[in-house]
Design an enzyme around this catalytic site. Structure first.
Site, PDB file in Angstrom:
ATOM      1  N   TYR A 147       0.843  -1.197   0.000  1.00 30.98           N
ATOM      2  CA  TYR A 147       0.000   0.000   0.000  1.00 30.98           C
ATOM      3  C   TYR A 147       0.879   1.248   0.000  1.00 30.98           C
ATOM      4  CZ  TYR A 147      -3.666   3.295   1.384  1.00 30.98           C
ATOM      5  OH  TYR A 147      -4.536   4.347   1.431  1.00 30.98           O
ATOM      6  N   THR A 182     -13.971   7.295   6.653  1.00 36.81           N
ATOM      7  CA  THR A 182     -14.711   6.903   5.452  1.00 36.81           C
ATOM      8  C   THR A 182     -15.066   5.429   5.619  1.00 36.81           C
ATOM      9  OG1 THR A 182     -12.782   6.119   4.202  1.00 36.81           O
ATOM     10  CG2 THR A 182     -13.291   8.472   4.043  1.00 36.81           C
TER      11      THR A 182
END
Length: 253
Positions: A147, A182
């Site tokens: 990532y 989120t």
């Protein structure tokens, strides 16, 4: 009216970009895999702001999906003025334990799809002008599995492209938030509080998008929302990798 194309627009930062741009009366092209969620968002934005909203259902881990979106970006008869590369997903940090096909999909969505869509957008933006926003992460400044590597690529390429294409009237900005409220973490099966991250480090999606759009308008190559994360990134330049990678094993940015 300017037109913005947003990938990963069905939820999270992508949906917030759509809402804030709609508020500014930009027409929108919303891209994601979730057709129902896209149609609901599109209907709400059309009703509230009176703008044109186009829905494109596409999986950016798939060649056909990427080409569908790239073709829309290359359409000179109905040009896109702002591309927001936001689509992405997370994986557990233990690379050797992850399914390699999942890792390849992860790389394709974050890096290859973003690169292909930037290339397509530049075909119509050069000389006419335009903006590209790549949603990266503070993780791109820290060593933490694939990532981090994907986000580091986005940051590095955005820095170069912002200089290279300024002469053509195009700005490229990597927006690098930290932990943001989120649905990103929920999709990884993590409930609120499971990250082990202090509350002060969490950001609001509205603030991230507002600062990102502001910095893109100013032509900045890298946008790091909030003073606290600007300080974090400054520290990463001073501390050895052994320290930052150890800290980075907690949670996912």
């Amino acid at each position: 009216m300017p037109t913005a194309l947003i990938t990963g627009a069905s939820a999270g930062l992508g949906a917030e970009f759509a809402r804030q741009l709609a508020r500014r009366r930009a027409d929108l092209v919303l891209v994601a895999r979730s057709e129902d969620a896209l149609n609901t968002l599109a209907r709400d934005l059309r009703s509230e702001y009176g703008i044109a909203v186009e829905v494109v259902v596409a999986d950016l881990a798939d060649d056909r999906g990427v080409e569908t979106v790239a073709g829309r970006l290359r359409d000179a008869a109905d040009p896109v003025d702002l591309l927001v590369n936001n689509a992405g997903f997370g994986l557990p940090l233990q690379f050797a334990d992850n399914d390699i096909d999942d890792e390849v999909r992860h790389l394709r969505v974050h890096v290859e799809a973003s690169m292909r869509l930037m290339h397509a957008a530049l075909q119509t933006m050069r000389g006419r002008g335009g903006r590209i926003i790549n949603v990266a992460s503070v993780a791109g400044f820290i060593s933490r599995s694939t990532y981090s590597a994907c986000k580091a690529w986005l940051i590095g390429f955005s820095r170069w492209a912002n200089r290279e294409y300024a002469r053509d009237g195009v700005t490229v900005t990597a927006v690098c938030p930290g932990f943001t409220h989120t649905s990103f973490h929920e999709r990884m099966g993590l409930a609120a509080g499971e990250e082990g991250v202090p509350a002060i480090l969490w950001l609001d999606a509205r603030d991230v998008v507002r600062e990102g759009l502001r910095d893109a308008a100013r032509g900045k190559a890298v946008s790091i929302p909030s003073l606290r994360y600007k300080a974090v990134v400054a520290l990463t330049r001073l501390l050895p990798d052994s320290v930052t990678s150890g800290v980075a094993r907690r949670g996912r940015v």
